[in-house]
Design an enzyme around this catalytic site. Structure first.
Site, mmCIF file in Angstrom:
data_model
loop_
_atom_site.group_PDB
_atom_site.id
_atom_site.type_symbol
_atom_site.label_atom_id
_atom_site.label_comp_id
_atom_site.label_asym_id
_atom_site.label_seq_id
_atom_site.Cartn_x
_atom_site.Cartn_y
_atom_site.Cartn_z
ATOM 1 N N TYR A 1 0.717 -1.056 -0.133
ATOM 2 C CA TYR A 1 0.069 -0.004 0.031
ATOM 3 C C TYR A 1 0.848 1.225 0.230
ATOM 4 O O TYR A 1 0.660 2.193 -0.701
ATOM 5 C CB TYR A 1 -0.989 0.109 1.240
ATOM 6 C CG TYR A 1 -2.067 1.142 1.088
ATOM 7 C CD1 TYR A 1 -3.408 0.802 0.733
ATOM 8 C CD2 TYR A 1 -1.919 2.324 1.478
ATOM 9 C CE1 TYR A 1 -4.164 1.664 0.714
ATOM 10 C CE2 TYR A 1 -2.908 3.446 1.303
ATOM 11 C CZ TYR A 1 -3.911 3.090 0.864
ATOM 12 O OH TYR A 1 -5.077 3.772 0.814
ATOM 13 N N LYS A 2 1.950 1.184 0.816
ATOM 14 C CA LYS A 2 2.789 2.402 1.204
ATOM 15 C C LYS A 2 3.308 2.785 -0.078
ATOM 16 O O LYS A 2 3.889 4.088 -0.242
ATOM 17 C CB LYS A 2 3.425 2.141 2.289
ATOM 18 C CG LYS A 2 4.489 3.092 2.462
ATOM 19 C CD LYS A 2 4.391 3.808 3.866
ATOM 20 C CE LYS A 2 5.219 5.139 4.014
ATOM 21 N NZ LYS A 2 4.391 6.116 4.166
ATOM 22 N N GLY A 3 4.084 1.790 -0.848
ATOM 23 C CA GLY A 3 4.703 2.131 -2.101
ATOM 24 C C GLY A 3 6.160 2.810 -1.641
ATOM 25 O O GLY A 3 6.675 2.465 -0.647
#
Lengths: 516, 248
Positions: free
Chosen positions: B127-129
């Site tokens: 999600y964070k990337g």
């Protein structure tokens, strides 16, 4: 002298909560053992060698009796039973356990007291071996002039132990104080320690007892040649955490990477297994007075270094609490942290100073370990070298104890000989030109650095309260550290965890616990 | 001068100026300096200047040399396969998944073999990337399973099959003695042997990976340093449309 405001009351609370967290786990640890722990004891008694397939005898014997359901009494009980049934030496007993006729039920009708009595001379010898190595190491180190902080730590990782030995000397020539031979990447997941000298490994070189000897010899020779003590480091982590701790102890290693939670989070090692093994490994490490390096720096390679800075501090309190329960004193706790904030962020240097200074003050008597930027490194080696220089500036200004040097080729390959040389040269320059900078400057009491330090400690306390409320088992399950989630029975090595029987005996561990 | 012929650029057209640094297994001396000069000349450097000679280990010297490279390359002769997908925006990706597939696309990723370096795969999947570019997990149209580090090829294949993966992402960072190639190749061989290689999009990523190498190894695409999440998402979409993956 530069300092940031630290609320000692909050620090006290953090320590108290971390203690409670560790106590809860310690109750579990004290009722369990693992195949790794039992193999360690068999090795410590003196069992050596491998079978015709190259499997260590320690594994063959322990696995055999684990399958038979008798390991819950401890391998020591089985060794004593073999000695009482006619085995002439420890090696003979171990080989019988590994390959001989299975022990009769009658042979097992011995009490823990009988086990202790039968093994007394062997237990004493096992402890004496650790003590002798410690004394020799301390005497050697004391014969050289003391080195000022931060100690300069570099990694070698060629895959071939003989090349590693050469590179160890080259690093010492260039000014390194500490050389770590990084392990082959998959080794943490091996449930045995490979045997002998090794010349093939990916990402690093296997940790074996023979490889430890080879590097110790090279480091000792380098110490003589350059008139400085060269410290040797390896990794007591993964599924053989405690066996490697023992090998490090008897082969005179100075430092071991060793963390209460790293294996769970980053190697998916089962929680129960990891907690049991870290305890026993640390009991050995405490006896050997080896400095541990914990792995909190890794949190910031997976999570954001600004948002999750406090998780590092919370984890350091937890690591400290676990270490204290295993007899480690503060002077042996190289708690880890890192310079991993996105360099594109404005004032990120200020945030790095705040964190480094905060940790320096909270763990004032600990040999804290400062780790270099890795996550935001690119193939631009020239820029990377500047990035490392800024990291070095924080290291010297905040008086870190151990500094793993950054490499400009970090994002490209394992460091080459010249990469280490240039890194050491640059670090010597920064450390020397800024030697007393930290003594000369002060941070504004209400400035950005001070405020950041206050915020991080605040958040660390909040997180510790949550971990205590949920228990560490649940917290790890919820991703409290490094955004990684693990379950109590998941992960590798759970099959090697077992409850101790009511008549479990482990005389070596008992001596280590008594500390006599 | 032919504009398609490239020479190194120092501070004026055609000077061919390059810097190189290397180590020779010899202690510094006037002879060592001359050795470095000749070494540079053999690499095509005219009038090499040995700017630095320092002992970097006992019996080893480190050199920095500047010189005029005589070499050039004809740019017009060069043909390198590139991932030709046009990178779509987040909104476009989400909408296209909805309209073309009408379901979530399943993506499974891992660092395989002994590789324990998850920074790359985490950046693309989680999600964070990375650096504000959120990973595939942040898209509504993707169902993402990041299996993490040190996953065996067989294990990855089994999970991907069980999850009915549309795409498999393999990350390889450790490249010592070409273990990344062998390892990546082994996965392809395994999927071929199991007979479902053609049903899935296979992507390879890592700092030493390029599209050409990935294609040679039998992957559909290769992604190196600097890859954006949308590049990967766009490629997966385009490829699945080519394969004609059903709505399932």
């Amino acid at each position: 002298m530069a300092s940031v405001p630290v609320d000692l009351g909050q620090v006290e609370q953090c320590r108290k909560i971390a203690s409670d967290i560790a106590d809860d786990v310690q109750k579990y640890i004290d009722r369990h053992t693992s195949v790794g722990v039992e193999r360690t004891m068999l090795r410590a008694f003196g069992a050596e060698g491998v079978d015709d397939q190259g499997v260590p005898i320690a594994n063959v014997a322990v696995d055999r009796y684990h399958r038979a359901g008798l390991l819950s009494r401890g391998i020591s009980t089985l060794v004593a039973a073999e000695l009482l049934s006619g085995a002439t030496t420890i090696q003979d007993a171990a080989e019988r356990l590994a390959f001989g006729v299975a022990l009769e039920e009658s042979a097992l009708k011995i009490t823990p007291e009988q086990v202790r009595a039968t093994l007394k001379p062997h237990t004493d010898a096992a402890i004496a071996r650790i003590d002798a190595a410690r004394i020799q190491r301390q005497a050697t180190k004391a014969s050289y002039p003391p080195v000022s902080n931060p100690l300069k730590y570099v990694i070698v990782a060629t895959g071939n132990i003989y090349d590693d030995a050469l590179q160890t000397k080259a690093a010492a020539f260039a000014g390194a104080d500490i050389v770590a031979v990084i392990r082959a990447t998959a080794q943490s997941l091996l449930d045995y320690v490979p045997q002998g000298a090794t010349t093939e490994g990916y990402g690093g070189t296997f940790a074996t007892q023979e490889n430890f000897k080879i590097i110790r010899r090279a480091a000792d020779e380098a110490s003589v040649e350059f008139g400085r003590y060269i410290h040797q480091t390896n990794y007591s982590s993964g599924l053989c955490m405690s066996e490697i701790a023992w090998m490090g102890a008897v082969e005179r290693l100075d430092m071991l990477l060793n963390d209460a939670m790293y294996g769970i989070l980053f190697r998916d090692i089962n929680m129960c297994r990891n907690f049991i093994d870290q305890y026993v490994s640390r009991r050995i490490i405490a006896r050997a007075k080896i400095v541990i390096n914990t792995g909190e720096d890794n949190y910031l390679t997976t999570s954001d270094a600004v948002e999750k800075a406090h998780t590092v501090l919370s984890s350091q309190f937890i690591n400290e609490a676990f270490a204290h329960r295993a007899g480690l004193t503060d002077d042996l706790l190289g708690l880890g942290h890192a310079y991993e904030i996105d360099p594109k962020l404005e004032d990120s240097f200020l945030l790095e100073i705040a964190q480094a200074q905060l940790i320096r003050q909270i763990f004032a008597s600990h040999p804290i370990k400062w780790m270099p930027p890795t996550k935001h490194k690119t193939g631009d080696i020239f820029h990377s070298h500047v990035h490392d220089a800024m990291f070095n500036l924080v290291g010297i200004t905040t008086n870190q104890s151990i500094e793993l040097l950054g490499m400009f080729s970090e994002a490209i390959h394992n460091p080459m000989l010249v990469d280490r040389y240039l890194s050491l040269k640059a670090t010597r320059y920064v450390f020397s030109t800024c030697k007393h900078l930290g003594d000369e400057i002060e941070f504004k009491p209400d400035g950005r650095i001070a405020k950041r330090a206050v915020q991080v400690l605040d958040e660390a306390l909040t997180l510790l309260r949550e971990v205590e409320r949920d228990s560490i088992w649940e917290s790890i399950g919820n991703g409290a550290f490094a955004d990684v989630k693990r379950t109590r029975t998941g992960g590798r090595g759970f099959a090697g965890v077992l409850e101790r029987a009511h008549d479990y005996a482990n005389p070596i561990l008992e001596v280590l616990e008594r500390g006599a | 001068m032919d504009s398609s012929v490239l020479r190194a650029y120092g501070d004026r057209q055609g000077d061919g100026m390059v810097q190189m640094s290397f180590v020779l297994q010899v202690a510094p001396s006037a002879r060592a300096r001359e050795a470095a000069k000749r070494f540079a000349e053999k690499h095509g450097l005219k009038e090499p200047l040995v700017a630095t000679m320092e002992e970097c280990a006992k019996g080893y010297s480190y050199f920095v040399v500047y010189g005029h490279s005589v070499h050039s390359v004809d740019f017009s002769e060069i043909d390198v396969p590139e991932v030709r997908t046009e990178s779509l925006s987040r909104t476009e990706i989400e909408e296209r998944i909805k309209s073309q597939f009408g379901r979530k696309l399943v993506v499974v990723g891992a660092c395989t073999g002994s590789d324990a370096h998850t920074v790359g795969i985490d950046a693309i999947l989680n999600y964070k990337g990375y650096a504000g570019d959120k990973g595939l997990e942040s898209y509504k149209g993707f169902d993402v399973y990041n299996l993490g580090a040190q996953v065996e090829n067989e294990q990855l294949a089994a999970r991907a099959r069980a999850l009915k993966a549309d795409a498999i992402l393999v990350s390889q960072v450790i490249t010592q003695r070409n273990c990344h190639k062998e390892n990546a190749q082994a996965l392809i061989d395994f999927l071929r042997a199991e007979g479902w290689r053609k049903d899935v999009v296979l992507l390879l990523g890592g700092p030493r990976i390029d599209h050409k190498l990935a294609l040679e190894l039998g992957f559909d695409a290769g992604f190196g340093t600097g890859t954006k999440v949308a590049d990967v998402a766009s490629f997966i979409l385009e490829r699945l449309e080519q394969i004609g993956v059903p709505h399932k």
